[in-house]
Structures are given as structure tokens and as C-alpha cells.
Motif scaffolding. Structure first.
Motif, PDB file in Angstrom:
ATOM      1  N   LEU A  75       7.346  36.590  -2.079  1.00  0.00           N
ATOM      2  CA  LEU A  75       6.730  37.827  -1.200  1.00  0.00           C
ATOM      3  C   LEU A  75       5.152  37.968  -1.611  1.00  0.00           C
ATOM      4  CD1 LEU A  75      10.230  39.948  -1.729  1.00  0.00           C
ATOM      5  CD2 LEU A  75       9.185  38.628   0.338  1.00  0.00           C
ATOM      6  N   ALA A  76       4.894  37.885  -2.812  1.00  0.00           N
ATOM      7  CA  ALA A  76       3.538  37.975  -3.376  1.00  0.00           C
ATOM      8  C   ALA A  76       2.667  37.072  -2.529  1.00  0.00           C
ATOM      9  CB  ALA A  76       3.397  38.019  -4.810  1.00  0.00           C
ATOM     10  N   LEU A  77       3.083  35.985  -2.625  1.00  0.00           N
ATOM     11  CA  LEU A  77       2.305  34.916  -1.918  1.00  0.00           C
ATOM     12  C   LEU A  77       2.148  35.140  -0.456  1.00  0.00           C
ATOM     13  CD1 LEU A  77       3.761  31.738  -3.711  1.00  0.00           C
ATOM     14  CD2 LEU A  77       1.527  32.315  -3.620  1.00  0.00           C
ATOM     15  N   SER A  78       3.266  35.412  -0.035  1.00  0.00           N
ATOM     16  CA  SER A  78       3.392  35.616   1.724  1.00  0.00           C
ATOM     17  C   SER A  78       2.617  36.709   1.998  1.00  0.00           C
ATOM     18  CB  SER A  78       4.734  35.877   2.040  1.00  0.00           C
ATOM     19  OG  SER A  78       5.260  37.088   1.509  1.00  0.00           O
ATOM     20  N   ARG A  79       2.460  37.888   1.270  1.00  0.00           N
ATOM     21  CA  ARG A  79       1.401  38.936   1.503  1.00  0.00           C
ATOM     22  C   ARG A  79       0.054  38.814   1.166  1.00  0.00           C
ATOM     23  NH1 ARG A  79       5.439  43.975   1.525  1.00  0.00           N
ATOM     24  NH2 ARG A  79       7.196  42.732   2.319  1.00  0.00           N
ATOM     25  N   GLY A  80      -0.282  37.736   0.499  1.00  0.00           N
ATOM     26  CA  GLY A  80      -1.728  37.561  -0.184  1.00  0.00           C
ATOM     27  C   GLY A  80      -2.139  38.264  -1.344  1.00  0.00           C
TER      28      GLY A  80
END
Length: 110
Positions: A75-80
Motif C-alpha cells: 500500500l505504501a508503494l502503491s501510494r508513492g
């Protein structure tokens, strides 16, 4: 994506399992929409796994191109909020196969 997930990623309390599952599933669906295909398998246990990236279809045994991480990292990756390189270096994301790193070019999803 929910405010509860945003708060968790910013250091707040972990949301309930239903909220986490919904956020992971929605982000994986967005990834598939952005890069349809069957060349790379992205796994976010225990909530989901998808195949994406155009190219040869994998049909038997273990896929040759796999990305795997936990829900918080995904989720952190997907949100930048987190970069691919930082996740790999921290040991919270594994990417095997020559095509797996292509997923990094699709992030963030927002």
C-alpha cells in the motif's frame, strides 16, 4: 482508498482486516488495469495475488517473474509513500525474474 489506511501508513493504528483486504484488492485491480497481462505475478499475502504486465503467459509450476510483499509495504508503494528501491533494500519486497522489476515503473498507482 480509505482514510484509515492513510492514517496507518502515516504511523497511526492498523485498520481492521476487512479494510486492509479491500485496500489491497483495489490497488491490485488498479495495477492489472494499468498493466494487463500474465507475465509477472504480484503477491500480497494474505489478501491477494494477480498477474500483470503484457508478455508470455505463465501456465505451469512456479512463475518465473514474481513480486511479493506484505500489505503495508504494498500500500505504501502503491501510494508513492515508499520507493521500490527502498523496499528492496529494506528486505520487505522481493522481486525475482527479469520482468518483475517492470512493476516498479507502474508505481505509484495514484
Amino acid at each position: 482508498m480509505s482514510d484509515a489506511v492513510d492514517a496507518w501508513l502515516a504511523g497511526g493504528e492498523q485498520p481492521d482486516r476487512v479494510t486492509l483486504k479491500a485496500a489491497v484488492k483495489a490497488s491490485l485491480a488498479l495495477l492489472v488495469e494499468r498493466a494487463p497481462g500474465h507475465t509477472v505475478e504480484v503477491r500480497v499475502p494474505p489478501f491477494g495475488a494477480v498477474q500483470c504486465v503484457e508478455g508470455p503467459r505463465h501456465t505451469r509450476g512456479n512463475p518465473p517473474n514474481v513480486v511479493e510483499t506484505d500489505p503495508r509495504t504494498w500500500l505504501a508503494l502503491s501510494r508513492g509513500i515508499l520507493t521500490w528501491c527502498d523496499a528492496v533494500h529494506a528486505g520487505v519486497l522481493t522481486a525475482s525474474g527479469s520482468r518483475a522489476p517492470e512493476v516498479a515503473t507502474l508505481l505509484p498507482l495514484r
